[in-house]
Design a protein around this motif. Structure first.
Motif, mmCIF file in Angstrom:
data_model
loop_
_atom_site.group_PDB
_atom_site.id
_atom_site.type_symbol
_atom_site.label_atom_id
_atom_site.label_comp_id
_atom_site.label_asym_id
_atom_site.label_seq_id
_atom_site.Cartn_x
_atom_site.Cartn_y
_atom_site.Cartn_z
ATOM 1 N N UNK A 46 0.802 -1.221 0.000
ATOM 2 C CA UNK A 46 0.000 0.000 0.000
ATOM 3 C C UNK A 46 0.830 1.263 0.000
ATOM 4 N N UNK A 47 1.908 1.266 0.786
ATOM 5 C CA UNK A 47 2.755 2.450 0.854
ATOM 6 C C UNK A 47 3.450 2.753 -0.459
ATOM 7 N N UNK A 48 3.932 1.705 -1.113
ATOM 8 C CA UNK A 48 4.615 1.897 -2.399
ATOM 9 C C UNK A 48 3.639 2.404 -3.463
ATOM 10 N N UNK A 49 2.430 1.835 -3.465
ATOM 11 C CA UNK A 49 1.412 2.286 -4.418
ATOM 12 C C UNK A 49 1.032 3.745 -4.158
ATOM 13 N N UNK A 50 0.912 4.103 -2.869
ATOM 14 C CA UNK A 50 0.584 5.475 -2.497
ATOM 15 C C UNK A 50 1.649 6.445 -2.997
ATOM 16 N N UNK A 51 2.918 6.093 -2.779
ATOM 17 C CA UNK A 51 4.017 6.953 -3.225
ATOM 18 C C UNK A 51 4.016 7.108 -4.743
ATOM 19 N N UNK A 52 3.767 6.006 -5.440
ATOM 20 C CA UNK A 52 3.743 6.061 -6.906
ATOM 21 C C UNK A 52 2.591 6.949 -7.390
ATOM 22 N N UNK A 53 1.435 6.798 -6.763
ATOM 23 C CA UNK A 53 0.266 7.586 -7.153
ATOM 24 C C UNK A 53 0.493 9.073 -6.901
#
Length: 294
Positions: free
Chosen positions: A233-240
């Motif tokens: 979730x954190x990696x996806x959030x950063x990418x978004x």
């Protein structure tokens, strides 16, 4: 006397003392953060994600990297940093330049200020309305003689409360100011933290990166990782959001025990699953801030 009255009394009647030596005295000017190289706000849109854990361990990792660090515990309702760094019960004194922070180690490489030092009992609650909390946070920024620091790490309260806003506004005049956003992997937490990133954009805060805490549990016996709270979730959030992803910190019983006992996890548990994650995050922060907060 209530906890709020106790704090107010200590704010205005702290006894003068001069436990200062060396070059520190040259920087003792109220409201002067000129001796602080970079300021890192540790933020999240919700509670319970481990901002205090990340703040404390980041400070220890930076110290082991040879940096001089200050920690401002701005979470007035839950001041946990003193316990995490084994500094409970210490007294805050005054000198000509303002309040002298509590030094965590004999080398004075970590300086700490927290409302926890102003309470007569550690289990007392600070039952204040917003304006009084905001005033104390501004006083922490203005009147603490931080001295020369490479980094000031600010552990903020959850969300965008009055204390949260007061902290950002008090530190806004200082150009070398960045935000470190902490989340846990599950979608509910990520959704709340996404709003924190929106707040950072609106407030004009430079986001250094996102840290995903409680990212799986590594079994101490077989080293298999179980994703207790989902994953990624954190990696996806950063990418978004278009910001750097700094890394994931797994659930680690040795880290929890070290925090409860006030130990130096970075020094004591180099073979722990969380150690390489925290060390790598600290190194990325050193690299990021060298270029973005200069």
């Amino acid at each position: 006397m209530t906890a709020g009255e106790c704090v107010a009394a200590r704010v205005w009647a702290a006894e003068p003392s001069g436990h200062i030596g060396g070059t520190w005295g040259a920087w003792l000017e109220p409201g002067n953060l000129a001796g602080v190289g970079r300021i890192l706000l540790v933020l999240s849109g919700k509670g319970g994600v481990g901002k205090s854990t990340v703040s404390a361990e980041l400070a220890l990792a930076l110290r082991h990297a040879g940096k001089k660090v200050g920690i401002l515990d701005a979470d007035l309702c839950g001041p946990s940093i003193p316990r995490m760094l084994r500094a409970q019960g210490r007294a805050v004194h005054q000198c000509d330049g303002g309040w002298v922070p509590v030094f965590v180690d004999p080398e004075k490489s970590i300086a700490l200020m927290s409302v926890g030092f102003l309470l007569e009992k550690p289990d007392e609650a600070v039952v204040w309305r917003g304006p009084k909390k905001s005033a104390l946070i501004k006083q922490f920024v203005r009147d603490v003689a931080w001295g020369p620091l490479d980094y000031l790490v600010v552990d903020t309260p959850p969300g965008t409360s009055d204390e949260h806003m007061a902290t950002v506004e008090a530190l806004r005049p200082y150009s070398c100011l960045g935000a470190l956003v902490v989340t846990t992997p599950q979608a509910v937490a990520v959704g709340d933290v996404r709003r924190e990133l929106t707040f950072c954009r609106k407030a004009g805060l430079q986001v250094i990166g996102v840290v995903e805490n409680m990212s799986g549990f590594v079994c101490p016996h077989c080293t298999e990782c179980t994703n207790v709270f989902s994953t990624g979730g954190g990696e996806e959030l950063a990418r978004h959001a278009g910001v750097p992803f700094l890394g994931s910190v797994p659930l680690d019983p040795t880290l929890a025990r070290s925090l409860e006992e006030g130990g130096d996890f970075i020094q004591d548990f180099p073979k722990s699953p969380a150690f390489p994650a925290l060390s790598a995050i600290a190194q990325k922060i050193l690299e990021q801030t060298a270029t973005t907060l200069s």
